[in-house]
Design an enzyme around this catalytic site. Structure first.
Site, short mmCIF file in Angstrom:
data_model
loop_
_atom_site.label_atom_id
_atom_site.label_comp_id
_atom_site.label_asym_id
_atom_site.label_seq_id
_atom_site.Cartn_x
_atom_site.Cartn_y
_atom_site.Cartn_z
N HIS A 124 91.82 30.54 19.84
CA HIS A 124 90.47 30.53 19.28
C HIS A 124 89.56 29.50 19.94
O HIS A 124 88.35 29.56 19.79
CB HIS A 124 90.51 30.33 17.75
CG HIS A 124 90.84 28.95 17.30
ND1 HIS A 124 92.10 28.57 16.91
CD2 HIS A 124 90.07 27.85 17.18
CE1 HIS A 124 92.09 27.30 16.54
NE2 HIS A 124 90.87 26.84 16.71
N ASP A 154 97.84 32.63 18.32
CA ASP A 154 96.80 31.63 18.55
C ASP A 154 97.18 30.68 19.69
O ASP A 154 96.97 29.48 19.60
CB ASP A 154 96.50 30.84 17.27
CG ASP A 154 95.15 30.13 17.34
OD1 ASP A 154 94.29 30.58 18.12
OD2 ASP A 154 94.96 29.12 16.63
N SER A 230 92.38 21.30 17.59
CA SER A 230 92.97 22.60 17.88
C SER A 230 93.44 22.68 19.32
O SER A 230 92.69 22.41 20.26
CB SER A 230 91.95 23.71 17.62
OG SER A 230 91.67 23.81 16.25
#
Length: 477
Positions: A124, A154, A230
């Site tokens: 993402h 992911d 992230s």
């Protein structure tokens, strides 16, 4: 003071008291004195584990080393200094969401996988990026392109371009399966654009299923993971990456999640070769029958085998239990799905299975996963099913989830032969059969067992769930 009190206790404990003159208070004092005398005697003798009053607690003796093999860390600074150079800041530029005009700039984290410039981050972080820039801890900046990415896990793999590649500070990947709840971990990233922020905590849980996708297998940690973290690494106390951090629940307070490094290891060759998750297919129908009654998960049970599939080619049969893939044990249907689907078509996988009391290994070459509709006719139907005009399949978790059904709550009718008895009775594709002749069924094997008990010429009574409605349908045989 100690010796005087000890002597007093001994005197009280040993002093004879005439039975006739002893009252309730005297008896109580004598009993307490004996207990205290025993306690002080044990302390003087250094008896390990001697308790206070009548065995209520234990205390370690002086000099006891404590818990074996546990060394509490005094500082994480040496570990952080050793690994932080491999953590990178990722800046992306891409279109704004929702069709809004203009470009949006976002930041995330990642880590150097190989000295020649492969970088791992979250999908993402780069999913809609048109430009990607990667900055190292020493200030060097490189342009990057996407080698491969997968939304279901992911995870994304990037390739840096530019000069000075070949000697970048790369990480070591660890064995996430060996991490235990309570193990210390360190997360490094760029939360809210703050370069190389460090948080630490421990493993709070493993194999967390968050409902994000069928490959849910997250490590939960209380190390803080915020937006910007992230794609950054989660390190163990040996400085090895055991997870890829993902801020998937941004509203969580003190809860972070990471994709396990072992899942990443299985996925990376697929991403490098195919640019996406090209899923391998084994060709078995699995009944995940849970634990063995002792709390331990049982290996998945093969309920059926697709004709012409890789599993059929190596002789896997219904009733076999698949216990390991490439030497890694499996204890559930979802674990098997993850381990097989993450391998690219054409990959040879070593399967360990049990058949009765025997254990054997087979090597199977996986193929590309066929479209769902292409698999409908690959399972050999029984004479009863063909006579009625039914095509049925198990409601595995993979099949049930898109339909909004509960896995193993019945059997999905995936096809009905035109002008067959099932078609004439009104059965439709998409119906879920929950009972056959008043007998509860939860899988194809149960339906076949119930059909086998019927007599020729006798109607079959099915209880069918269609949407939210339940109804009975009788099929003439």
């Amino acid at each position: 003071m100690f010796s005087r009190f000890f002597s007093l206790c001994l005197v009280l404990a040993l002093a004879p008291v005439a039975a006739a003159a002893e009252g309730p208070l005297d008896a109580w004092l004598s009993a307490r004195a004996r207990e205290h005398a025993a306690w002080f005697a044990a302390q003087a003798a250094g008896v390990e584990g001697q308790t206070g009053s009548l065995g209520l607690w234990r205390e370690r003796a002086e000099g006891d080393p404590g818990i074996p093999h546990f060394v509490p860390p005094s500082s994480l600074a040496p570990l952080i200094r050793a690994v932080e150079a491999s953590v990178v800041n990722i800046t992306t530029v891409g279109p704004r969401a929702g069709g809004l005009e203009g470009m949006k700039k976002s930041t995330g984290s990642g880590f150097v996988l190989t000295p020649d410039g492969l970088v791992v981050t979250n999908n993402h972080v780069v999913a809609s990026a048109q430009q990607i820039a990667v900055r190292l801890a020493d200030g060097r900046e490189f342009a990057a392109s996407v080698v491969g990415r997968d939304a279901s896990t992911d995870v994304a793999l990037l390739r840096l371009s530019g000069v000075d590649l070949g000697k970048l500070p790369a990480v070591y990947l660890g064995d996430s399966d060996r991490m235990a709840v309570g193990d210390w971990v360190v997360a490094i990233g760029n939360p809210f654009g703050l370069d190389h922020s460090v948080s630490h905590g421990m493993i709070s849980a493993k194999e967390r299923v968050l409902g994000v996708g069928q490959f849910d297998d997250f490590i939960q940690t209380d190390a803080l993971i915020n937006p910007g973290n992230s794609g950054g690494p989660l390190f163990n106390m040996k400085g090895e990456v055991v997870g890829v951090n993902t801020a998937i629940i941004s509203q969580g307070q003190g809860i972070g999640f990471a994709v396990p490094s072992n899942l990443v290891k299985e996925l990376l060759p697929n991403l490098r070769e195919n640019g996406k998750l090209a899923r391998g297919w084994l060709g078995v129908v699995i009944n995940d029958d849970g634990s063995n009654g002792g709390g331990e998960r049982q290996a998945p049970l093969v309920k059926d085998v697709y004709k012409g599939s890789p599993a059929a080619a190596v002789g896997i049969r219904p009733g076999d239990r698949l216990v390991a893939v490439n030497g890694r044990p499996i204890g559930s249907y979802l674990q098997l799905l993850r381990k097989v689907a993450l391998l690219a078509p054409g990959t040879e996988a070593r399967l360990s299975l049990t058949r009765g009391t025997e254990t054997q290994e087979v090597t199977v070459r996986l193929v590309a996963r066929p479209a769902q509709e292409a698999t409908e006719g690959l399972i050999q139907r029984t004479a009863s099913e063909e006579e009625m005009g039914l095509v049925i399949r198990d409601l595995t978790p993979e099949v049930a989830a898109p339909l909004g059904e509960t896995a193993w709550s019945g059997v999905l009718v995936s096809g009905v032969t035109p002008r067959s008895p099932a078609d004439s009775a009104g059965l439709r594709a998409g119906d879920v059969v929950t009972e056959v002749n008043r007998r509860r069924v939860k899988d194809v094997a149960g339906v076949r067992a119930a059909l086998g008990k019927g007599s020729a010429g006798v109607s079959i009574l099915l209880r069918v769930k269609r949407g939210e409605a339940l109804q009975y349908i009788a099929i003439a045989r």
